[in-house]
Structure formats: C-alpha cells, structure tokens
Design a protein around this motif. Structure first.
Motif, PDB file in Angstrom:
ATOM      1  N   SER A  46       0.821  -1.210   0.000  1.00  0.00           N
ATOM      2  CA  SER A  46       0.000   0.000   0.000  1.00  0.00           C
ATOM      3  C   SER A  46       0.856   1.260   0.000  1.00  0.00           C
ATOM      4  O   SER A  46       0.460   2.286  -0.582  1.00  0.00           O
ATOM      5  CB  SER A  46      -0.957   0.006   1.208  1.00  0.00           C
ATOM      6  OG  SER A  46      -0.260   0.231   2.417  1.00  0.00           O
ATOM      7  N   SER A  84      -7.319  -1.571  10.478  1.00  0.00           N
ATOM      8  CA  SER A  84      -7.551  -0.128  10.414  1.00  0.00           C
ATOM      9  C   SER A  84      -6.322   0.634  10.919  1.00  0.00           C
ATOM     10  O   SER A  84      -5.875   1.604  10.296  1.00  0.00           O
ATOM     11  CB  SER A  84      -8.785   0.246  11.240  1.00  0.00           C
ATOM     12  OG  SER A  84      -8.993   1.640  11.230  1.00  0.00           O
ATOM     13  N   SER A 120      -7.479  -1.223   6.003  1.00  0.00           N
ATOM     14  CA  SER A 120      -8.781  -1.825   6.309  1.00  0.00           C
ATOM     15  C   SER A 120      -9.474  -2.323   5.050  1.00  0.00           C
ATOM     16  O   SER A 120     -10.239  -3.303   5.100  1.00  0.00           O
ATOM     17  CB  SER A 120      -9.672  -0.829   7.045  1.00  0.00           C
ATOM     18  OG  SER A 120      -9.809   0.362   6.302  1.00  0.00           O
ATOM     19  N   ASP A 121      -9.209  -1.688   3.900  1.00  0.00           N
ATOM     20  CA  ASP A 121      -9.831  -2.120   2.654  1.00  0.00           C
ATOM     21  C   ASP A 121      -9.302  -3.473   2.182  1.00  0.00           C
ATOM     22  O   ASP A 121      -9.944  -4.137   1.355  1.00  0.00           O
ATOM     23  CB  ASP A 121      -9.640  -1.071   1.562  1.00  0.00           C
ATOM     24  CG  ASP A 121      -8.181  -0.692   1.347  1.00  0.00           C
ATOM     25  OD1 ASP A 121      -7.375  -0.880   2.264  1.00  0.00           O
ATOM     26  OD2 ASP A 121      -7.866  -0.192   0.246  1.00  0.00           O
ATOM     27  N   GLY A 175     -11.584  -6.564   2.417  1.00  0.00           N
ATOM     28  CA  GLY A 175     -12.570  -6.804   1.372  1.00  0.00           C
ATOM     29  C   GLY A 175     -12.009  -7.553   0.182  1.00  0.00           C
ATOM     30  O   GLY A 175     -12.772  -7.971  -0.705  1.00  0.00           O
ATOM     31  N   LYS A 176     -10.684  -7.713   0.154  1.00  0.00           N
ATOM     32  CA  LYS A 176     -10.039  -8.398  -0.964  1.00  0.00           C
ATOM     33  C   LYS A 176      -9.483  -9.770  -0.573  1.00  0.00           C
ATOM     34  O   LYS A 176      -9.159 -10.578  -1.435  1.00  0.00           O
ATOM     35  CB  LYS A 176      -8.910  -7.529  -1.521  1.00  0.00           C
ATOM     36  CG  LYS A 176      -9.387  -6.160  -2.016  1.00  0.00           C
ATOM     37  CD  LYS A 176      -8.239  -5.344  -2.591  1.00  0.00           C
ATOM     38  CE  LYS A 176      -8.713  -3.982  -3.077  1.00  0.00           C
ATOM     39  NZ  LYS A 176      -7.638  -3.216  -3.757  1.00  0.00           N
TER      40      LYS A 176
END
Length: 514
Positions: A141, A195, A200-201, A204-205
């Motif tokens: 990231s 988070s 945090s995203d 979802g992956k």
C-alpha cells in the motif's frame, strides 16, 4: 480392485513436489520440479505464482506414470505462507509474489508493532515479523499503491493454488490465523488492527470463506483437470502452511506433541490444550492445525538455506572431490566436518542470514563468522554453519522450557533429515531425542492425511494421522556431547548480542539506500 490414492501437492521454496499415497500412508509415487526465487535487492525474495502451476503440470505426469488416475480419491495442497499474491478476480497476478522469506517490510512490521493492538498477542508479545502477511500488505500500500489499489484479491500461496484447482476463492484458517491475525476464538478478522495498519480495505479483498484444514474446498474443475490430465470432480481438501501440514504428517495432532519441520528453514510446532501467549513464541493459534486445539510456533528463517548457500559458494575442495568421484557434495562435506572437533576449533557462526524469526524476532540481524584464523578450512566453516543452526534450535527449545513447554522428544521431517550427522548434532546440542518417521516427507504425508479426511476416508485428522504415519527410529543425544557444546552455545548468544546493534545500523543504512 486397486486401492484409492491421495494426491499431495507441496509448493515449497525450492520447487513443487507431488506424491501419491494410499490411505495407510504408503508412498506409491513422487516427483518434483524446481522453482526459481528472485532476490532483486537485499532481504527481498520473490517467486512467480505461474511457476508453481507450471511446476505442478510438469511434475504430475512423472508421478502418474503407470497409474490409473481414477484411483485418486482426494487432493490437498500445502505451501509457503506469508507468500502474498496481488491478483485479479481470475487469479492473474499483478506482480511477482512476495515470498515468505522476504523481509522488505521491516519498517511496516515495526509500525504495526507500535500500534499495540490486542490482536498482536500472536506475535510473541514483541516485534511483529517482517515475514508476515499484514506488514507485506502495508508495504504494498505504501510502495506500490497502484498495484495495491488494482488488486481484486489478496491471496496466499495455498489460496491461489486451490483457486486454480477448483475456481473457488477460499483461505486456509492455518494461514489466516498464523500469518494474518485471524482468530476464530473471537470475532474472526481483527478489523481494528487492519484499520490501525492503514489497510482496512484489504479485508474486502482477502477471501472471505475461511476453512479448517481437511475441509472440502470444492472439486477439481474441468479446465484444471484438462491441464493436469486428471478426472474432473476429485474432492480438493483445504491444506495450509507447509510446515503446519508437515506437523500433521508427523502425527503431532494431540496436546503435548512437538514437531520440527526442516528444509530451507526450521519450524517448531507444538500442540496444547490451553492458550499460551509468551514473548519469544508465536501463537497460541486456535484451530490452526487441529480444530479445538492451540498451536504454539517458533522457528528459524535460515537453516537448510544457509547450508546450501555455503556449500554452493564456498567449498572448492569439496566440489573438486565431487567432480572427481561423482559423490554427493553433502556427504563429502559431512564426512570432512566429522573430523573437525565440537566448536569448529573456535569458529562460531551466526545463522541469521535473513534475520531472526524467534525468539528474537529481529529482521535486522545478519549472519556472521567469528574466530577465524589462517589455520581454518572450508570444513571448519561448514561445521560452524551446521552448529549455528543447532544453536538457534536450542535457543528456541530453551525459551519453550522457560514457558512450561518442555520438549522431551521431537518428531522431525524434511530434506535435512537425510544427514544423520546433522540430526545427531541437533540431538547433542539440544539434549533432546530426535524421532524420524518412516516417511520423512512430513508435508506430503500431511497433505495425504488432509486429503483423506476431505474425501471422507477418515472421520477426522487424528484418526487419519494414527493410521497413516509411523516412527522409523529415534536419535538419542550422545553422553557428554550436550555439555561440550554448551560452552560454544553461550558464546553464540553473546556474539548475537554483541553484533545486534552493528547489524541493525548496517541493515537500516542499506535499506534507506534502496
């Protein structure tokens, strides 16, 4: 009618191995294909996931020669873990996988540690390892934001291979718990930790379907079956981390048992019936190997890999003898090292060539040789390498003893068990007997055990393990050897403490340069 077979697939650091075993644990066929590891920068390590699949396609026909494929009742895959793949929904990787031994995320591991999140209890109450999946997600990231954003799936090695086999995105609870902080005892994924990590995203992956080892992922799809030359519809059981599946293959499936799975690295896994969260040990991981039990883990990043590195690059005389005689170079080196006394005539090595996993969790520590004189030969250095790995093993066992986990006998598997000399050294240095199973390829046997459970041939992992593994012999410590090694072991610890600040400064300096 011919007996059913279980197809075991081991995606290791050095390559892909396949094996066919019967429901009694007897090996019928095996084959392997190497896979290359790229090290583009210091402390980096990458592999191409496509090479794993191509390796399976290349190895499987060799193992299947002369075998009726209709006999195959189940399939299971184990693999390296914290081997992070960023890919699209169809499984196409966006970049090479960050291999388990890649420790580029050292800063991210420190930052995650500094959050103080309660989920970090798994990290041995100290520094999070730079090997683990969450620091690697953080690194992506920060340093490759486009890849991170474009990824539709973040998968680990076994997840990706299972998707190629079945078309189903799932995640092994073994990998999720031990490398990504999942906890089935509480609420599953630690959303606050992710988070705090700024990712945090990512939740979802990551595949949302988390399965226990031995549970059915799905069945072999038609496209995969055509590529592999197998019938469609074969049940695919959930596997897990290669070392943890190896523990299953060693029969370490009841509280109080301990496994040492050795190869490129050493991994120690113990089963308990109660949670133990302690500095210097990872876990306790609930459900990670056997449902309802806790797993305590420790390990050494560099063991067989250091041995291989030294033998490949720094053993001129042994290579000359190998060329002249055709003998295996490791047999030659072992014989020469036997003539060197305990302590290698004062040469003491530090085995931290990729950092230290436990009990120090130090990504910045590095390997070293000390005590060198002009009288020393490659045989001294080779023995010092072997001794250093054993010293690292004793450091871990001593830590376990301090916390009440006293290993009295250890089940061992992996390629280095072929060296009786090195296994005897492990027993002598640690003072603990080393038991070897009839089939020392623990991950392959473990995969077969899990495949048998997934195919319904056994009710649970314990029943399958009881029927599919047995002990060949036990190597006892030699009288007096433990005491003789003890002096050099304590010097090994002192060398680590003395070099720690120097290695940290140098590693950070090099890291800042990249």
């Amino acid at each position: 009618m011919a007996e059913q077979l279980l197809l075991a697939v081991d995606v290791g650091t050095g390559g892909v191995r396949v094996a066919l075993l019967d429901p009694h644990g007897n090996l019928e066929a095996t084959a392997s294909v190497p896979v290359e590891t790229a090290t583009p920068r210091p402390a980096w390590a990458e592999q191409r996931p496509e090479d794993w699949w191509e390796g399976l396609k290349a190895a499987l026909p060799k193992a299947l020669e002369g075998i009726d494929t209709s006999r195959i009742a189940g399939i299971c895959v184990d693999g390296t873990a914290s081997t992070l793949i960023a890919c699209n929904q169809d499984g196409v990787p966006l970049r090479p996988a960050l291999l388990w031994m890649d420790v580029r995320a050292a800063q991210e591991a420190d930052d995650l540690t500094n959050t103080g999140d309660p989920a970090l209890k798994y990290a041995g109450q100290e520094t999070v390892s730079a090997e683990w999946g969450v620091p690697k997600l953080m690194w992506l990231s920060r340093h490759e934001p486009e890849t991170y954003a474009n990824a539709e799936v973040f998968a680990d090695c076994v997840d990706w291979m299972n998707f190629r086999l079945t078309g189903e995105w799932t995640m092994s609870i073994c990998t999720a718990t031990c490398k990504y902080f999942y906890d089935s005892n509480w609420s599953g994924w630690p959303t606050n930790l992710y988070s705090h990590a700024g990712i945090s995203d990512a939740l979802g992956k990551i595949p949302s379907r988390v399965l226990k080892m031995g549970e059915k992922v799905g069945t072999l799809g038609s496209a995969a079956a055509a590529e592999l030359g197998l019938p469609t519809g074969i049940p695919v059981a959930m596997g897990g981390i290669d070392a943890h599946v190896g523990a299953v293959g060693l029969g370490v499936v009841v509280p109080g048992s301990l496994a040492l799975i050795t190869g490129s690295s050493h991994v120690m896994l113990g089963q308990t019936d109660q949670a133990i969260y302690s500095k210097g040990l990872w876990g306790a991981y609930f459900d990670a190997i056997v449902p309802g039990q806790y797993t305590v883990e420790a390990g050494q990043i560099s063991s067989g890999s250091v041995n291989n590195w030294f033998a490949k690059n720094f053993t001129l005389q042994a290579h000359l003898e190998e060329s002249a005689t055709g003998r295996d170079i490791y047999q030659i080196l072992d014989e020469k090292a036997k003539d060197v006394p305990i302590g290698s005539d004062g040469v003491i090595a530090l085995d931290h060539f990729q950092g230290n996993r436990s009990p120090f969790s130090n990504a910045y520590s590095r390997g070293a040789f000390t005590g060198l004189t002009l009288s020393h030969t490659e045989n001294h250095l080779y023995r010092a390498v072997l001794e250093s790995v054993c010293f690292g093993t004793r450091t871990i066992f001593d830590t376990m003893r301090e916390k009440g986990l006293d290993p009295t006998t250890v089940m061992v598997s992996g390629g280095p068990t072929k060296s009786e000399f090195w296994m005897q050294m492990h027993a002598d240095v640690t003072g603990v007997p080393m038991s070897l199973p009839n089939n020392t390829e623990g991950p392959l046997v473990g995969c077969a055990i899990l495949a048998a459970v997934g195919a319904g041939l056994y009710e649970n992992i314990q029943e399958a393990a009881q029927n599919m593994m047995s002990i060949a012999h036990t190597i006892e410590p030699r009288p007096g050897a433990y005491e003789e090694y003890d002096f050099y072991f304590h010097r090994y610890l002192e060398i680590y403490r003395a070099l720690e600040p120097i290695a940290a400064q140098t590693s950070r300096h090099i890291g800042a340069r990249e």
